[in-house]
Design a protein around this motif. Sequence first.
Motif, mmCIF file in Angstrom:
data_model
loop_
_atom_site.group_PDB
_atom_site.id
_atom_site.type_symbol
_atom_site.label_atom_id
_atom_site.label_comp_id
_atom_site.label_asym_id
_atom_site.label_seq_id
_atom_site.Cartn_x
_atom_site.Cartn_y
_atom_site.Cartn_z
ATOM 1 N N TRP A 39 0.811 -1.212 0.000
ATOM 2 C CA TRP A 39 0.000 0.000 0.000
ATOM 3 C C TRP A 39 0.849 1.269 0.000
ATOM 4 N N GLY A 40 2.128 1.125 0.170
ATOM 5 C CA GLY A 40 3.010 2.275 0.058
ATOM 6 C C GLY A 40 3.472 2.519 -1.366
ATOM 7 N N ALA A 41 3.033 1.682 -2.303
ATOM 8 C CA ALA A 41 3.493 1.784 -3.692
ATOM 9 C C ALA A 41 2.345 2.029 -4.662
ATOM 10 N N ILE A 42 1.258 2.625 -4.183
ATOM 11 C CA ILE A 42 0.108 2.889 -5.052
ATOM 12 C C ILE A 42 0.393 4.110 -5.915
ATOM 13 N N ASP A 43 0.301 3.923 -7.213
ATOM 14 C CA ASP A 43 0.490 5.012 -8.169
ATOM 15 C C ASP A 43 -0.611 4.871 -9.216
ATOM 16 N N ALA A 44 -1.746 5.490 -8.951
ATOM 17 C CA ALA A 44 -2.915 5.270 -9.797
ATOM 18 C C ALA A 44 -3.893 6.419 -9.639
ATOM 19 N N ASP A 45 -4.836 6.480 -10.552
ATOM 20 C CA ASP A 45 -5.921 7.459 -10.460
ATOM 21 C C ASP A 45 -7.092 6.915 -9.651
ATOM 22 N N VAL A 46 -7.248 5.591 -9.676
ATOM 23 C CA VAL A 46 -8.332 4.926 -8.942
ATOM 24 C C VAL A 46 -7.747 3.721 -8.231
ATOM 25 N N ALA A 47 -8.091 3.562 -6.941
ATOM 26 C CA ALA A 47 -7.645 2.410 -6.163
ATOM 27 C C ALA A 47 -8.875 1.691 -5.626
ATOM 28 N N VAL A 48 -9.005 0.419 -5.979
ATOM 29 C CA VAL A 48 -10.156 -0.390 -5.582
ATOM 30 C C VAL A 48 -9.801 -1.161 -4.313
ATOM 31 N N LEU A 49 -10.660 -1.038 -3.308
ATOM 32 C CA LEU A 49 -10.445 -1.684 -2.011
ATOM 33 C C LEU A 49 -11.653 -2.544 -1.672
ATOM 34 N N GLY A 50 -11.412 -3.784 -1.300
ATOM 35 C CA GLY A 50 -12.490 -4.644 -0.824
ATOM 36 C C GLY A 50 -12.721 -4.444 0.661
ATOM 37 N N ALA A 51 -14.003 -4.451 1.049
ATOM 38 C CA ALA A 51 -14.379 -4.333 2.461
ATOM 39 C C ALA A 51 -15.347 -5.473 2.781
ATOM 40 N N PRO A 52 -14.821 -6.696 2.954
ATOM 41 C CA PRO A 52 -15.676 -7.879 3.098
ATOM 42 C C PRO A 52 -16.240 -8.041 4.517
#
Length: 316
Positions: free
Chosen positions: A29-42
Amino acid sequence: MTHGYDSGRLNLPFVGIATFGKYDYVPDWGAIDADVAVLGAPFDFGTQWRPGARFGPRAIREASTLFAFGHAGAYDHEDDVTYLGPGTRIVDMGDADIIHTDTEASHANIEVGVRVALAAGAIPVVLGGDHSINIPCIRAFAEQGPIHIVQIDAHLDFVDERHGVRHGHGNPMRRAAEQDHVTGLSQFGIRNVSSTAKEGYDDARRFGSDIQSVRQIRAMGAEAAAARVPDDVNLYITIDIDAFDPSIAPGTGTPSHGGFLYYEVLEFLAILAKRNRIVGVDLVEVAPDYDRDGTTAILAAQVLLNLIGRILHAPG
């Protein structure tokens, strides 16, 4: 003979790992380089009737592969636009860590994930889980406000407290309205037997909520409905899959007849994406055990990918 991806591997939807849209999985999570980040919340400990939305993120991810044909994008002949074309920067963060029976700690972990996405400059798109996961999502925006929340849902979810419960899936819009960084709510699709008593509706209106049913939205049309949403503030979109009619979305814990159809919601969201800055999204209450043919998960994935495409294509 096999071919690498760069040399023309077909990579059909049923091949490989089912990340969201088959976009890259970023476990660091310290290497996210994006316009959109999808996260699951199960997380589905907030349900009051049928559980099972904890498996929603997996179902939505698998369904989303249907729309992933080598990331060539999706050409919409009506808009004459290719959405999600080459160069689209979307990543899948995986899931927030859920601790069984511990709502407080699980919600805290979801909030951390959303904050990580925001810190990386990405728009968080969160896959529920029951609607209580919206509570930590909105908390994560405390330093990102002001925001206006657009809720697409069959139920008002404005219960203050019931039997001591304040963080279940009947409470999220009340908890959101209490936050200083939330300027108001547009609560659209509300109908029939609700999770909220009349007192909750009165409270919501006192907080400044605009409450509209499916019949009211249908009568006024998408343009008029969108015009009811403030145009001078960032938007957070929360979509409960039970906003859609159970004839097309049976896989949910609390289905309610008389719901939206696909294009009614897409046209409304497309207008908002073009007009406002959308800073966060969640889609909740997909419960695949009640989704016999996968229709609900496919609908969820299709709504999200189309919404993301329009957000990323919006000017500015």
